[in-house]
Design a protein around this motif. Structure first.
Motif, mmCIF file in Angstrom:
data_model
loop_
_atom_site.group_PDB
_atom_site.id
_atom_site.type_symbol
_atom_site.label_atom_id
_atom_site.label_comp_id
_atom_site.label_asym_id
_atom_site.label_seq_id
_atom_site.Cartn_x
_atom_site.Cartn_y
_atom_site.Cartn_z
ATOM 1 N N THR A 24 51.355 64.755 -1.605
ATOM 2 C CA THR A 24 50.445 63.620 -1.430
ATOM 3 C C THR A 24 51.186 62.326 -1.132
ATOM 4 O OG1 THR A 24 50.390 63.199 -3.803
ATOM 5 C CG2 THR A 24 48.649 64.613 -2.892
ATOM 6 N N SER A 25 52.441 62.248 -1.510
ATOM 7 C CA SER A 25 53.210 61.019 -1.278
ATOM 8 C C SER A 25 53.403 60.752 0.218
ATOM 9 C CB SER A 25 54.561 61.078 -1.990
ATOM 10 O OG SER A 25 55.277 62.221 -1.603
ATOM 11 N N LEU A 26 53.449 61.826 1.038
ATOM 12 C CA LEU A 26 53.589 61.620 2.484
ATOM 13 C C LEU A 26 52.358 60.924 3.054
ATOM 14 C CD1 LEU A 26 55.193 64.931 3.816
ATOM 15 C CD2 LEU A 26 56.286 62.748 3.321
ATOM 16 N N GLY A 27 51.185 61.305 2.571
ATOM 17 C CA GLY A 27 49.949 60.673 3.028
ATOM 18 C C GLY A 27 49.917 59.196 2.703
ATOM 19 N N ILE A 28 50.405 58.851 1.532
ATOM 20 C CA ILE A 28 50.438 57.441 1.123
ATOM 21 C C ILE A 28 51.413 56.661 2.021
ATOM 22 C CG2 ILE A 28 51.004 55.840 -0.754
ATOM 23 C CD1 ILE A 28 50.149 58.136 -2.701
ATOM 24 N N LEU A 29 52.581 57.242 2.263
ATOM 25 C CA LEU A 29 53.549 56.580 3.150
ATOM 26 C C LEU A 29 52.975 56.404 4.553
ATOM 27 C CD1 LEU A 29 56.853 58.380 2.072
ATOM 28 C CD2 LEU A 29 56.333 55.947 1.796
ATOM 29 N N GLU A 31 49.770 56.220 5.472
ATOM 30 C CA GLU A 31 48.733 55.182 5.457
ATOM 31 C C GLU A 31 49.339 53.776 5.366
ATOM 32 O OE1 GLU A 31 46.182 56.094 2.166
ATOM 33 O OE2 GLU A 31 45.456 57.939 3.088
ATOM 34 N N ARG A 32 50.367 53.649 4.572
ATOM 35 C CA ARG A 32 50.996 52.353 4.344
ATOM 36 C C ARG A 32 51.665 51.802 5.600
ATOM 37 N NH1 ARG A 32 54.412 52.320 -1.221
ATOM 38 N NH2 ARG A 32 52.457 52.600 -2.313
ATOM 39 N N HIS A 33 52.272 52.678 6.377
ATOM 40 C CA HIS A 33 53.119 52.220 7.489
ATOM 41 C C HIS A 33 52.550 52.505 8.872
ATOM 42 C CE1 HIS A 33 56.303 51.034 4.785
ATOM 43 N NE2 HIS A 33 56.091 52.161 4.129
ATOM 44 N N PHE A 34 51.381 53.146 8.934
ATOM 45 C CA PHE A 34 50.809 53.509 10.228
ATOM 46 C C PHE A 34 50.665 52.301 11.148
ATOM 47 C CE2 PHE A 34 47.303 53.831 13.173
ATOM 48 C CZ PHE A 34 47.618 54.984 13.858
ATOM 49 N N ASN A 35 50.050 51.233 10.670
ATOM 50 C CA ASN A 35 49.788 50.079 11.537
ATOM 51 C C ASN A 35 51.065 49.470 12.095
ATOM 52 O OD1 ASN A 35 47.016 50.211 11.409
ATOM 53 N ND2 ASN A 35 46.859 48.806 9.683
ATOM 54 N N ASN A 36 52.085 49.294 11.275
ATOM 55 C CA ASN A 36 53.339 48.705 11.755
ATOM 56 C C ASN A 36 53.989 49.576 12.826
ATOM 57 O OD1 ASN A 36 53.121 46.487 10.072
ATOM 58 N ND2 ASN A 36 54.346 47.414 8.454
ATOM 59 N N VAL A 37 54.003 50.879 12.586
ATOM 60 C CA VAL A 37 54.609 51.800 13.558
ATOM 61 C C VAL A 37 53.770 51.823 14.834
ATOM 62 C CG1 VAL A 37 55.218 54.218 14.004
ATOM 63 C CG2 VAL A 37 55.730 53.198 11.774
ATOM 64 N N TYR A 38 52.456 51.856 14.675
ATOM 65 C CA TYR A 38 51.569 51.894 15.836
ATOM 66 C C TYR A 38 51.765 50.657 16.726
ATOM 67 C CZ TYR A 38 47.361 51.670 18.675
ATOM 68 O OH TYR A 38 46.497 51.568 19.730
ATOM 69 N N GLN A 56 52.589 59.675 15.990
ATOM 70 C CA GLN A 56 52.553 61.007 15.387
ATOM 71 C C GLN A 56 53.937 61.663 15.462
ATOM 72 O OE1 GLN A 56 49.834 61.658 13.646
ATOM 73 N NE2 GLN A 56 49.131 59.712 14.488
ATOM 74 N N GLU A 57 54.578 61.548 16.610
ATOM 75 C CA GLU A 57 55.918 62.130 16.769
ATOM 76 C C GLU A 57 56.923 61.460 15.838
ATOM 77 O OE1 GLU A 57 57.290 62.753 20.835
ATOM 78 O OE2 GLU A 57 55.200 62.585 21.494
ATOM 79 N N ILE A 58 56.815 60.151 15.713
ATOM 80 C CA ILE A 58 57.747 59.413 14.849
ATOM 81 C C ILE A 58 57.574 59.832 13.400
ATOM 82 C CG2 ILE A 58 58.217 57.120 13.898
ATOM 83 C CD1 ILE A 58 57.712 56.082 16.817
ATOM 84 N N PHE A 59 56.334 59.941 12.940
ATOM 85 C CA PHE A 59 56.126 60.341 11.546
ATOM 86 C C PHE A 59 56.559 61.786 11.313
ATOM 87 C CE2 PHE A 59 53.468 56.533 10.926
ATOM 88 C CZ PHE A 59 53.987 56.105 9.717
#
Length: 185
Positions: A24-29, A31-38, A56-59
């Motif tokens: 579950t910790s991956l999901g939290i990470l 969600e937390r960083h999606f916008n910045n990476v996007y 998606q590839e980066i994550f």
């Protein structure tokens, strides 16, 4: 029953929990960083769908390499570096061998209309290769894609004066190379 991970944990703690087997910790990470990476990906691709695919590839890449995260810096810094490098790599792959077709106007020129000059023999590619890859990328982004100095600062993690100086030096190197090539003819 499995206890859920606290969403208030630091990124580094979430990485640690993931390495201990918690998924579950991956999901939290994510969600937390999606916008910045996007938004970083979008600044490179200019296409929202392509930016989403890059995210998606980066994550996927990041999560498969979490065991390499040493904690010497913040997780967000590590992720940003991966994102930046991945975007540059993707950009280079796309534009490395991209050539534009010459317009039909070029082919329609009659021989008598064309006046050759000494610079015809200068290989533009060799002149551009006289500067580093970073300088080439900076020049392309600034003058071909119209990026602002501020965008270049963010992309290359440099101050305003450093970006301006790099651009100026690259232009001077190219100018010097052009002059040298012209004199050699």
């Amino acid at each position: 029953m499995k206890k859920s991970v606290d969403r208030n944990l630091s990124d580094e703690q979430l990485v640690h929990y993931h390495l201990q087997g918690d998924q579950t910790s991956l999901g939290i990470l994510y969600e937390r960083h999606f916008n910045n990476v996007y938004y970083k990906c979008l600044s490179f691709s200019k296409d929202p769908i392509e930016a989403y695919d890059l995210v998606q590839e980066i994550f996927l890449r990041t999560f498969s390499k979490l065991h390499l995260f040493r904690g010497n810096s913040e997780f967000s810094t590590w992720l940003f570096r991966i994102t930046h490098n991945f975007c540059i790599e993707d950009y280079r792959k796309k534009y490395r061998n991209k050539y534009e077709k010459l317009s039909s106007l070029v082919y329609d020129l009659a021989d008598e209309e064309y006046e050759p000059n000494n610079l015809d023999n200068v290989s533009l590619e060799s002149v551009i290769k006289s500067v580093s890859e970073t300088e080439q990328l900076m020049l392309k982004l600034k003058y071909l894609e119209g990026k602002s100095i501020k965008e270049l600062q963010d992309q290359f993690h440099m101050g305003e004066s450093a970006v301006k100086m790099r651009l100026q030096r690259a232009k001077q190197k190219i100018s010097k190379q052009m002059k040298f090539s012209y004199e050699m003819m």
